[in-house]
Design a protein around this motif. Structure first.
Motif, PDB file in Angstrom:
ATOM      1  N   GLU C 138       0.825  -1.214   0.000  1.00 20.30           N
ATOM      2  CA  GLU C 138       0.000   0.000   0.000  1.00 20.30           C
ATOM      3  C   GLU C 138       0.861   1.266   0.000  1.00 20.30           C
ATOM      4  O   GLU C 138       1.748   1.428   0.836  1.00 20.30           O
ATOM      5  CB  GLU C 138      -0.933   0.000   1.228  1.00 20.30           C
ATOM      6  CG  GLU C 138      -1.917   1.137   1.200  1.00 20.30           C
ATOM      7  CD  GLU C 138      -3.100   0.935   2.154  1.00 20.30           C
ATOM      8  OE1 GLU C 138      -3.194  -0.128   2.799  1.00 20.30           O
ATOM      9  OE2 GLU C 138      -3.931   1.854   2.236  1.00 20.30           O
ATOM     10  N   GLY C 139       0.571   2.136  -0.947  1.00 22.12           N
ATOM     11  CA  GLY C 139       1.220   3.444  -0.970  1.00 22.12           C
ATOM     12  C   GLY C 139       2.615   3.467  -1.569  1.00 22.12           C
ATOM     13  O   GLY C 139       3.249   4.511  -1.644  1.00 22.12           O
ATOM     14  N   VAL C 140       3.073   2.321  -2.009  1.00 22.51           N
ATOM     15  CA  VAL C 140       4.394   2.231  -2.627  1.00 22.51           C
ATOM     16  C   VAL C 140       4.212   2.397  -4.135  1.00 22.51           C
ATOM     17  O   VAL C 140       3.199   1.996  -4.689  1.00 22.51           O
ATOM     18  CB  VAL C 140       5.024   0.854  -2.293  1.00 22.51           C
ATOM     19  CG1 VAL C 140       6.279   0.618  -3.092  1.00 22.51           C
ATOM     20  CG2 VAL C 140       5.287   0.740  -0.799  1.00 22.51           C
ATOM     21  N   GLY C 141       5.159   2.986  -4.814  1.00 22.95           N
ATOM     22  CA  GLY C 141       5.086   3.089  -6.273  1.00 22.95           C
ATOM     23  C   GLY C 141       5.316   1.731  -6.908  1.00 22.95           C
ATOM     24  O   GLY C 141       5.251   0.709  -6.231  1.00 22.95           O
ATOM     25  N   GLN C 142       5.598   1.710  -8.211  1.00 19.16           N
ATOM     26  CA  GLN C 142       5.767   0.384  -8.817  1.00 19.16           C
ATOM     27  C   GLN C 142       7.053  -0.306  -8.360  1.00 19.16           C
ATOM     28  O   GLN C 142       7.152  -1.517  -8.444  1.00 19.16           O
ATOM     29  CB  GLN C 142       5.642   0.445 -10.336  1.00 19.16           C
ATOM     30  CG  GLN C 142       6.541   1.461 -10.995  1.00 19.16           C
ATOM     31  CD  GLN C 142       6.536   1.291 -12.506  1.00 19.16           C
ATOM     32  OE1 GLN C 142       6.205   0.232 -13.033  1.00 19.16           O
ATOM     33  NE2 GLN C 142       6.906   2.327 -13.219  1.00 19.16           N
ATOM     34  N   TYR C 143       8.016   0.477  -7.879  1.00 18.25           N
ATOM     35  CA  TYR C 143       9.206  -0.145  -7.274  1.00 18.25           C
ATOM     36  C   TYR C 143       9.822   0.799  -6.249  1.00 18.25           C
ATOM     37  O   TYR C 143       9.517   1.996  -6.229  1.00 18.25           O
ATOM     38  CB  TYR C 143      10.250  -0.540  -8.324  1.00 18.25           C
ATOM     39  CG  TYR C 143      10.780   0.594  -9.162  1.00 18.25           C
ATOM     40  CD1 TYR C 143      11.776   1.457  -8.689  1.00 18.25           C
ATOM     41  CD2 TYR C 143      10.275   0.815 -10.436  1.00 18.25           C
ATOM     42  CE1 TYR C 143      12.246   2.492  -9.457  1.00 18.25           C
ATOM     43  CE2 TYR C 143      10.737   1.863 -11.215  1.00 18.25           C
ATOM     44  CZ  TYR C 143      11.734   2.698 -10.727  1.00 18.25           C
ATOM     45  OH  TYR C 143      12.198   3.741 -11.486  1.00 18.25           O
ATOM     46  N   ILE C 144      10.676   0.227  -5.407  1.00 21.63           N
ATOM     47  CA  ILE C 144      11.459   0.992  -4.439  1.00 21.63           C
ATOM     48  C   ILE C 144      12.905   0.893  -4.886  1.00 21.63           C
ATOM     49  O   ILE C 144      13.401  -0.211  -5.121  1.00 21.63           O
ATOM     50  CB  ILE C 144      11.325   0.392  -3.020  1.00 21.63           C
ATOM     51  CG1 ILE C 144       9.866   0.403  -2.570  1.00 21.63           C
ATOM     52  CG2 ILE C 144      12.219   1.131  -2.032  1.00 21.63           C
ATOM     53  CD1 ILE C 144       9.621  -0.375  -1.264  1.00 21.63           C
ATOM     54  N   GLU C 145      13.562   2.031  -5.005  1.00 24.30           N
ATOM     55  CA  GLU C 145      14.964   1.987  -5.422  1.00 24.30           C
ATOM     56  C   GLU C 145      15.856   2.314  -4.235  1.00 24.30           C
ATOM     57  O   GLU C 145      15.625   3.275  -3.511  1.00 24.30           O
ATOM     58  CB  GLU C 145      15.180   2.999  -6.553  1.00 24.30           C
ATOM     59  CG  GLU C 145      16.498   2.795  -7.258  1.00 24.30           C
ATOM     60  CD  GLU C 145      16.592   3.631  -8.528  1.00 24.30           C
ATOM     61  OE1 GLU C 145      15.716   3.497  -9.409  1.00 24.30           O
ATOM     62  OE2 GLU C 145      17.528   4.436  -8.615  1.00 24.30           O
ATOM     63  N   ILE C 146      16.889   1.487  -4.053  1.00 28.28           N
ATOM     64  CA  ILE C 146      17.856   1.713  -2.983  1.00 28.28           C
ATOM     65  C   ILE C 146      19.218   1.805  -3.646  1.00 28.28           C
ATOM     66  O   ILE C 146      19.643   0.877  -4.343  1.00 28.28           O
ATOM     67  CB  ILE C 146      17.809   0.580  -1.940  1.00 28.28           C
ATOM     68  CG1 ILE C 146      16.373   0.461  -1.366  1.00 28.28           C
ATOM     69  CG2 ILE C 146      18.804   0.837  -0.817  1.00 28.28           C
ATOM     70  CD1 ILE C 146      16.211  -0.649  -0.346  1.00 28.28           C
ATOM     71  N   GLU C 147      19.874   2.924  -3.442  1.00 26.49           N
ATOM     72  CA  GLU C 147      21.105   3.211  -4.197  1.00 26.49           C
ATOM     73  C   GLU C 147      22.222   2.230  -3.862  1.00 26.49           C
ATOM     74  O   GLU C 147      22.928   1.751  -4.752  1.00 26.49           O
ATOM     75  CB  GLU C 147      21.547   4.651  -3.893  1.00 26.49           C
ATOM     76  CG  GLU C 147      22.503   5.239  -4.925  1.00 26.49           C
ATOM     77  CD  GLU C 147      22.047   5.100  -6.381  1.00 26.49           C
ATOM     78  OE1 GLU C 147      20.841   5.267  -6.669  1.00 26.49           O
ATOM     79  OE2 GLU C 147      22.903   4.770  -7.225  1.00 26.49           O
ATOM     80  N   ASN C 148      22.362   1.929  -2.589  1.00 23.99           N
ATOM     81  CA  ASN C 148      23.456   1.056  -2.172  1.00 23.99           C
ATOM     82  C   ASN C 148      22.934   0.003  -1.212  1.00 23.99           C
ATOM     83  O   ASN C 148      22.435   0.341  -0.144  1.00 23.99           O
ATOM     84  CB  ASN C 148      24.559   1.852  -1.452  1.00 23.99           C
ATOM     85  CG  ASN C 148      25.264   2.830  -2.381  1.00 23.99           C
ATOM     86  OD1 ASN C 148      26.034   2.421  -3.248  1.00 23.99           O
ATOM     87  ND2 ASN C 148      24.976   4.110  -2.212  1.00 23.99           N
ATOM     88  N   GLU C 149      23.079  -1.225  -1.593  1.00 26.65           N
ATOM     89  CA  GLU C 149      22.669  -2.303  -0.699  1.00 26.65           C
ATOM     90  C   GLU C 149      23.576  -3.516  -0.890  1.00 26.65           C
ATOM     91  O   GLU C 149      24.288  -3.614  -1.886  1.00 26.65           O
ATOM     92  CB  GLU C 149      21.197  -2.712  -0.941  1.00 26.65           C
ATOM     93  CG  GLU C 149      20.204  -2.257   0.134  1.00 26.65           C
ATOM     94  CD  GLU C 149      20.428  -2.900   1.509  1.00 26.65           C
ATOM     95  OE1 GLU C 149      21.237  -3.837   1.621  1.00 26.65           O
ATOM     96  OE2 GLU C 149      19.797  -2.446   2.479  1.00 26.65           O
ATOM     97  N   GLU C 150      23.528  -4.386   0.085  1.00 24.72           N
ATOM     98  CA  GLU C 150      24.118  -5.701  -0.073  1.00 24.72           C
ATOM     99  C   GLU C 150      23.224  -6.495  -1.011  1.00 24.72           C
ATOM    100  O   GLU C 150      22.004  -6.356  -0.976  1.00 24.72           O
ATOM    101  CB  GLU C 150      24.197  -6.376   1.304  1.00 24.72           C
ATOM    102  CG  GLU C 150      24.838  -7.753   1.258  1.00 24.72           C
ATOM    103  CD  GLU C 150      24.869  -8.452   2.628  1.00 24.72           C
ATOM    104  OE1 GLU C 150      25.574  -9.444   2.755  1.00 24.72           O
ATOM    105  OE2 GLU C 150      24.153  -7.986   3.552  1.00 24.72           O
ATOM    106  N   MET C 151      23.827  -7.321  -1.855  1.00 22.04           N
ATOM    107  CA  MET C 151      23.043  -8.182  -2.745  1.00 22.04           C
ATOM    108  C   MET C 151      22.672  -9.479  -2.032  1.00 22.04           C
ATOM    109  O   MET C 151      23.517 -10.067  -1.343  1.00 22.04           O
ATOM    110  CB  MET C 151      23.865  -8.490  -4.008  1.00 22.04           C
ATOM    111  CG  MET C 151      23.171  -9.329  -5.065  1.00 22.04           C
ATOM    112  SD  MET C 151      23.056 -11.135  -4.734  1.00 22.04           S
ATOM    113  CE  MET C 151      24.792 -11.626  -4.920  1.00 22.04           C
ATOM    114  N   TYR C 152      21.419  -9.907  -2.182  1.00 17.64           N
ATOM    115  CA  TYR C 152      21.001 -11.274  -1.841  1.00 17.64           C
ATOM    116  C   TYR C 152      20.436 -11.866  -3.138  1.00 17.64           C
ATOM    117  O   TYR C 152      19.590 -11.217  -3.787  1.00 17.64           O
ATOM    118  CB  TYR C 152      19.880 -11.286  -0.807  1.00 17.64           C
ATOM    119  CG  TYR C 152      20.288 -11.136   0.641  1.00 17.64           C
ATOM    120  CD1 TYR C 152      21.587 -10.834   1.022  1.00 17.64           C
ATOM    121  CD2 TYR C 152      19.338 -11.299   1.647  1.00 17.64           C
ATOM    122  CE1 TYR C 152      21.929 -10.694   2.370  1.00 17.64           C
ATOM    123  CE2 TYR C 152      19.666 -11.159   2.987  1.00 17.64           C
ATOM    124  CZ  TYR C 152      20.964 -10.861   3.342  1.00 17.64           C
ATOM    125  OH  TYR C 152      21.293 -10.713   4.658  1.00 17.64           O
ATOM    126  N   GLY C 153      20.893 -13.084  -3.485  1.00 15.83           N
ATOM    127  CA  GLY C 153      20.447 -13.647  -4.757  1.00 15.83           C
ATOM    128  C   GLY C 153      19.840 -15.031  -4.610  1.00 15.83           C
ATOM    129  O   GLY C 153      20.062 -15.735  -3.614  1.00 15.83           O
TER     130      GLY C 153
END
Lengths: 240, 240, 240, 240
Positions: C138-153
């Motif tokens: 709710e209330g979030v756009g189509q995505y959230i962008e985070i400039e710097n994060e640890e990757m989990y794959g």
């Protein structure tokens, strides 16, 4: 022996030299040859044939139907769509490829718009197996890499898949649920994303392997036989 | 050839004449003989054997493990439970029968209490196929009727199954999700409800057929090979 | 009024100046302040407190527990893990953040290894909503962008989520199921991926909004009350 | 304030004295009155009104639509069905009751035949909560008992529900998945089984409570806003 019919609208191949260079005999023939093996008996059918090549007889003798369409979804006759639909609900497997997401048959079975985001920029796609034990992922590494593909991005307006087998990564920044299974009626459906007509995706051995795996998974079983309609009680209903 | 090990705690058979009359050689042998066929290589293992018959070697050569336990869940050594658990996550199929819902291995894989309601009144059970196209329902009619069974009722405290294949009706007024599939790690699990020790349930041909179907469904695939841990980027990360 | 407890192991903040710069009062306080609002009553708890701050009394007065841990999963006492586990199965909501994927409590509830692929390279993460109608989005756009994060794959070794809400894209080439809901017993669980300790992720307004949404979603209902154990028939069982 | 529209074909009530005795003002009014409360603003609509009472304006101001139909599914105009369909995919909640399983709108959203087994013998139904923590089961005991109802039995030809909340037991020997949730597009759908027109089911307080719970669950959220169509890359695509 699983009886497979590969259906292709077969229009790009005749009108776009870039496509006919990659698929001189059409996408349907590339897929037919690419998945050929001991356990499949494969024929093809195309839009321009009478009844689009999908006569009652052909469908009655098809265990799994593979579907590629793009430009001419609206030229597929409703009568044929309904015929395919009935056969799926009766148990025929259906594998819908790439732009087939917008085909009449897929939208009818999903009940949603099946809309998505797209971009034709020949970018890299990496298809990750997120359910590695699924029979459709058999023999595939942890991901399939395709050097040049059209991008499809979320939100993909489909029902949540019964099983999510693959998720795609795209160089341009998007993700996509690219391998989705569904049970509908007695039939099983697999949607598989890759396969833009200008790229040699259906010559990629892992893409072909996934399609072949999906054929085996979707082939009908002689399952429990449902019975519908008015029905006598199996037990005494007290006081009735 | 699928290598199957049928595990049974094998206590009721030795202490309760009503049980040994129905299963003179034990439930494990009844199941072994009942599902025997060309495509299975079947052995048995019991609680009283060294390492409960589930040595590293046995498990390494088992594709699908069938589990029946009731009275002595707490006598199964944690070390063996952990061994079975690891094998399931690595791809071994696991079929948990009836009172095995309270076994250490099932609870560990489910993450819930696996509690339920029960009654031992020899009442009628009717097991309805609600996913008739599922391979585990292959060849079964629209339901399986068992004249006398122990009742298990909802709420069954399990995670929502990945696929719900069967629901049971009981004469005394309850329902139960009695055929449930789960993927865990690389392994597949099927829980199947019927099989109280005092009734000849494992001589019922449809019950045996479901177990045989489940063995085929749960047998490991050479699936996508996941890779875990610290990992180099596959793409240039701009500016890094 | 939903009673929330934010739990944090609170070690990096005391030992790594990079972390204490970003979270001078600890991640728990950043989350507490970040989701504060009219409908929440929030307290915090940390590893170094008696009983890790999670006494019977605290848990009995907690509707939703938020969990952040990384370095010291094995220092969380089993007794406390079992206490949290029981409360979740009785209805307390649980939100597990980022490296909490390897916490004892999450692994116990999932039944799998919860292993994954990771890389600490400060790369871009884009979290796509794949179930945009879900209350947690709710209330979030189509995505959230985070400039710097640890990757989990992927592969992320979890049970298929009951609902998949978000999928992450990483610049280095991976994807990840980063917003996952589960029902377990009477409780609801949400796993949310972002939040490496060296980045200001828990100051990101959309990340905080998702956590606040999840608190509302996971808060216990006075639901149907299951009854377990031996049980009288509700109907006459004919002939018994 | 959730804006609810209760739609009823309202034919049995005018033609069958047994029905008008139970529902003198129609099923729609019984439901309206039965779920009335502070948080709902409720109107009704019926088949015989212009545009079946479902004008663009009414639907634009409806958060959740409740649907009861039986005899006259084919008299609902396709244009109105398509209008309701679009609104559901845009986020309007939809609650389909009982014989509405065969309505055009439900079949279009499900993509299957929605066929089932049935018997009108006034037998006992017991609706068990199998997901007791679900908001739709809030405040309900472990089951709802209805003394006299029409039987609906498996196989129910629907897609596997996203969440299965209730399963019905019938005195005559059948079971039925009677409380099923679905996400479709931005909308949420709940199918709830009970409610044959000749029985006072919509005066039963627990049935009404479930419908009210479902209205709250299905009310639209201002969720993530999906974007469809041709789309620029978010990242540089190397070499393009």
């Amino acid at each position: 022996m699983i009886r497979v019919t590969v259906w292709n609208e077969n229009i790009h191949e005749k009108t776009n030299p870039k496509v006919s260079e990659v698929y001189p005999n059409g996408i349907h023939v590339a897929i037919k040859e690419g998945i050929a093996g001991d356990s499949f008996e494969i024929r093809t059918a195309t839009l321009d044939q009478p009844e689009h090549g999908l006569t009652e007889d052909v469908l009655q003798h098809t265990d799994v139907l593979i579907w590629w369409g793009h430009k001419a979804h609206d030229r597929v006759a409703d009568e044929i769509v309904n015929r395919v639909y009935s056969r799926v609900l009766q148990g025929m497997g259906l594998i819908v490829l790439h732009s087939g997401h917008f085909s009449k048959i897929f939208k009818k079975l999903m009940g949603t718009t099946c809309d998505l985001k797209w971009r034709e920029a020949g970018e890299k796609e990496r298809i990750w197996a997120v359910n590695p034990a699924h029979p459709i992922a058999e023999g595939v590494g942890q991901y399939i890499e395709i050097e040049n593909e059209e991008m499809y991005g979320e939100h993909f307006d489909i029902p949540a898949p019964d099983e999510l087998v693959f998720i795609s990564w795209f160089a341009g920044g998007e993700v996509f649920r690219s391998g989705c299974t569904y049970y509908r009626g007695q039939g099983k459906i697999f949607y598989f994303r890759p396969g833009h007509e200008t790229y040699p995706t259906y010559h990629h051995k892992d893409v072909l392997r996934v399609i072949a795996n999906a054929v085996k998974w979707a082939a009908p079983r002689h399952g429990a036989k449902p019975v519908y309609g008015n029905s006598q009680p199996l037990e005494d209903i007290k006081g009735k």
